[in-house]
Design a protein around this motif. Sequence first.
Motif, PDB file in Angstrom:
ATOM      1  N   LYS A  65       0.766  -1.244   0.000  1.00 48.98           N
ATOM      2  CA  LYS A  65       0.000   0.000   0.000  1.00 48.98           C
ATOM      3  C   LYS A  65       0.794   1.289   0.000  1.00 48.98           C
ATOM      4  N   GLU A  66       2.094   1.232  -0.096  1.00 51.71           N
ATOM      5  CA  GLU A  66       2.815   2.501   0.051  1.00 51.71           C
ATOM      6  C   GLU A  66       3.545   2.977  -1.195  1.00 51.71           C
ATOM      7  N   MET A  67       3.580   2.180  -2.255  1.00 53.54           N
ATOM      8  CA  MET A  67       4.436   2.555  -3.379  1.00 53.54           C
ATOM      9  C   MET A  67       3.768   3.554  -4.331  1.00 53.54           C
ATOM     10  N   PHE A 113      10.231   7.425  -1.375  1.00 53.01           N
ATOM     11  CA  PHE A 113       8.830   7.799  -1.527  1.00 53.01           C
ATOM     12  C   PHE A 113       7.909   6.693  -1.021  1.00 53.01           C
ATOM     13  N   ARG A 114       7.048   7.033  -0.084  1.00 53.05           N
ATOM     14  CA  ARG A 114       6.068   6.060   0.398  1.00 53.05           C
ATOM     15  C   ARG A 114       4.760   6.785   0.651  1.00 53.05           C
ATOM     16  N   HIS A 115       3.673   6.190   0.170  1.00 54.90           N
ATOM     17  CA  HIS A 115       2.368   6.821   0.351  1.00 54.90           C
ATOM     18  C   HIS A 115       1.812   6.430   1.711  1.00 54.90           C
ATOM     19  N   GLU A 116       2.297   7.154   2.751  1.00 56.64           N
ATOM     20  CA  GLU A 116       1.857   6.902   4.119  1.00 56.64           C
ATOM     21  C   GLU A 116       1.062   8.100   4.592  1.00 56.64           C
ATOM     22  N   ARG A 117       0.488   7.997   5.793  1.00 59.30           N
ATOM     23  CA  ARG A 117      -0.236   9.143   6.335  1.00 59.30           C
ATOM     24  C   ARG A 117       0.774  10.131   6.909  1.00 59.30           C
ATOM     25  N   GLY A 121       7.549  13.443  11.553  1.00 63.82           N
ATOM     26  CA  GLY A 121       8.515  12.354  11.394  1.00 63.82           C
ATOM     27  C   GLY A 121       8.117  11.296  10.377  1.00 63.82           C
ATOM     28  N   ARG A 122       6.993  11.523   9.688  1.00 63.43           N
ATOM     29  CA  ARG A 122       6.566  10.564   8.661  1.00 63.43           C
ATOM     30  C   ARG A 122       6.038  11.344   7.464  1.00 63.43           C
ATOM     31  N   TYR A 123       6.701  11.162   6.342  1.00 65.62           N
ATOM     32  CA  TYR A 123       6.367  11.960   5.162  1.00 65.62           C
ATOM     33  C   TYR A 123       6.257  11.052   3.954  1.00 65.62           C
TER      34      TYR A 123
HETATM   35 MG    MG Z   1       7.102   2.069   7.510  1.00 65.22          MG
END
Ligand code: MG
Length: 429
Positions: A65-67, A113-117, A121-123
């Motif tokens: 789910k993050e790519m 690059f990661r499609h996270e919330r 500290g999280r981008y």
């Molecule tokens: Mg992670």
Amino acid sequence: MSKSLQAIRGMNDILPEQTPVWRYFEGTVSRLLDNYGYKQIRMPIVEFTELFKRSIGEVTDIVEKEMYTFEDRNGDSLTLRPEGTAACVRAVLEHGITGGGQVQKLWYIGPMFRHERPQKGRYRQFHQIGLEVFNLDGPDIDAELIIMTWRLWGELGIRDAVKLELNSLGTSESRSRYREALVEYLSAHHDKLDEDSQRRLKTNPLRVLDTKNADTQAVLVDAPKMADYLDDESRAHFEGLKARLDAVGIPYVVNPKLVRGLDYYSKTVFEWVTDKLGAQGTVCAGGRYDGLVEQMGGKPTPGVGFAMGIERLVLLLETLEQIPEEISRQVDVYLCAFGEEAELAGLALAERVRDQLPNLRLQVNAGAGSFKSQFKKADKSGALYALILGDDEMAQQVVGFKPLRGQGEQQSIAWDALAAHLATCVVQG
Ligand code: MG
Ligand code: ATP
């Protein structure tokens, strides 16, 4: 501003007031890596999607789910790299530089690059400095990686704020025996697991150990322990690592629940964690991945590496106020010139000074202006000294030298003597 003219959520500009800290951090790390004999490698930011599926594993958070994946104009499926190991392994294989057992000690830096919330500290675009070592299979090199980061924390003044967690995942054989035992145990407690863990039990059961859910954590208290399933070789490797850390005096805690998000780890895994940044506390994470190169089509090649999150470490430096004062000063000397003739003489003088002091941070006033306004700019630049060229100085072929911070009167310095004088009063980086 219309939305299309804004940056993408989770992808940040790093503004001029922030870049000095970044450059300080990056400079400190790259000098350290040079000193330990690591060489930099630079890979593309985009790779075939297949590379990440093959290396990271289909049932990981990243691939599931993050790519950032898209089709290019040829119809190829491409992905913005979510991490650096996959591309690094691809590169060493493609160029044959790990063949015949050649040792490679490599590092890289750049955006991931990661499609996270997005949150503190999280981008979605973030930056890592990562490192990979190929063809060394002993605990000595695992220890070197950790010792090096320990030194880094010391140099940065953040050693007291980070804690080392260690675990061993064993070989893929011992891990699969453990996985079976864990699945059997967790299946018997299926109803008490949170939904995410129920799903992971089927796809990637070791990740259940990673859960933040209190009920599942309670179930895990009596779960089989990885340490009881370690093969002899992995156990000896782990003991060898611990003995080396003890010899250097690096404290650690063994965390049997530490499994890491990625599929490819074996034997040593470790994380450096801080409690100063809230939930996003892991600043550096890594481990051994002896099976990965083969899984990606190469000859069996041991590997070990880590990656640190630059945003989190910069945040930590800021939180702990461990930013050396001198790094935010970007100007040593500011030259003010009044009138056209003085401006021309000033320019030539500045270039002569730069010839002799190539590291001097000398800013020449641009945009002319009154005495008052140029002086204000000199002060605002943060410079330690102003150089002044007006009618009187031109007549005498001197320059006014005025300390801007602290004591000392203005003095006149002959043009020919200026560089030598500056060399005595400005410490050059
Ligand atoms: Mg992670
Ligand atoms: P987390 O559990 O925090 O999601 P991870 O296990 O996904 O981390 P790794 O893939 O091991 O992270 O990446 C190494 C390091 O990169 C992390 O320890 C962290 O410092 C940093 N990092 C990972 N994802 C992000 C992100 N989205 N934003 C900022 N930094 C990140």
